[in-house]
Scaffold this motif. Structure first.
Motif, PDB file in Angstrom:
ATOM      1  N   VAL A   8      -2.767   5.892   6.206  1.00  0.00           N
ATOM      2  CA  VAL A   8      -1.679   4.955   4.366  1.00  0.00           C
ATOM      3  C   VAL A   8      -0.649   5.408   5.409  1.00  0.00           C
ATOM      4  N   LEU A   9      -0.163   6.471   4.430  1.00  0.00           N
ATOM      5  CA  LEU A   9       1.459   6.981   4.501  1.00  0.00           C
ATOM      6  C   LEU A   9       2.324   6.680   5.256  1.00  0.00           C
ATOM      7  N   ILE A  10       1.656   7.599   7.088  1.00  0.00           N
ATOM      8  CA  ILE A  10       2.574   7.199   7.468  1.00  0.00           C
ATOM      9  C   ILE A  10       2.937   5.871   8.027  1.00  0.00           C
ATOM     10  N   PRO A  11       1.802   5.126   8.047  1.00  0.00           N
ATOM     11  CA  PRO A  11       2.374   3.894   8.535  1.00  0.00           C
ATOM     12  C   PRO A  11       3.705   2.737   7.202  1.00  0.00           C
ATOM     13  N   LEU A  12       3.759   2.844   5.489  1.00  0.00           N
ATOM     14  CA  LEU A  12       4.006   3.131   4.739  1.00  0.00           C
ATOM     15  C   LEU A  12       5.559   3.950   5.300  1.00  0.00           C
ATOM     16  N   LEU A  13       5.618   4.881   6.006  1.00  0.00           N
ATOM     17  CA  LEU A  13       7.048   6.111   5.919  1.00  0.00           C
ATOM     18  C   LEU A  13       7.651   5.336   7.148  1.00  0.00           C
TER      19      LEU A  13
END
Length: 167
Positions: A147-152
């Motif tokens: 989830v964090l990588i796509p947000l970045l």
């Protein structure tokens, strides 16, 4: 009118990072998302490496994954058959600096945050899976990067032409 020049990859180190991470996501989509989607039984540690890997993850961190309900098989199917090909295209676009990937990256990141960040995490922590035994710390350690990588990536794609410099 100013000309736009695509920055060389060596000047876009964040894109190298994303290319490496999304290349790894291709592999994890094949290993962990394809198996439950097509109905492979990994409720026992036997079988090949992929079955054992999924058993280990499901047993230790995510019991819902071991016997996925239909809605979860749809989510893993999206990962195996939609996101995985997108990851390949994304990696090529990141390496070559293709601005046309921007809209698709935003759509992808929005889907991941909605399906994984809200639906899957919500069920894992507050729904039917919360009643099962599992380790929330391990679950988060394994799944939060997805989830964090796509947000970045979403933050990376916020500029109108993320791979160019205007002169």
């Amino acid at each position: 009118m100013a000309d736009a020049v695509t920055l060389p990859l060596r000047e876009r180190k964040i894109d190298v990072f994303f290319a490496v991470v999304f290349s790894a996501f291709v592999v994890t989509s094949c290993i962990s998302d394809l198996l439950p989607t097509v109905g492979v039984d990994f409720s026992h540690p036997g079988g090949n490496f992929f079955v054992r890997s999924n058993y280990w993850y499901a047993h230790d961190a995510d019991p819902l994954f071991m016997h996925p309900p239909d809605w979860m098989r749809i989510v893993t199917g999206l990962s195996a058959f939609v996101y995985m090909p997108f990851y390949i295209v994304l990696v090529v676009a990141l390496i070559t600096g293709r601005n046309w990937i921007q809209l698709f990256a935003v759509i992808y990141a929005t889907m991941i945050v909605t399906l994984t960040g809200i639906v899957v995490f919500g069920v894992e922590f507050f729904g039917e899976a919360a009643m099962r035994t599992g380790n929330p710390t391990k679950f988060l350690a394994f799944n939060l990067p997805y989830v964090l990588i796509p947000l970045l990536l979403l933050v990376r794609m916020r500029k109108p032409s993320p791979f160019t410099r205007r002169f």
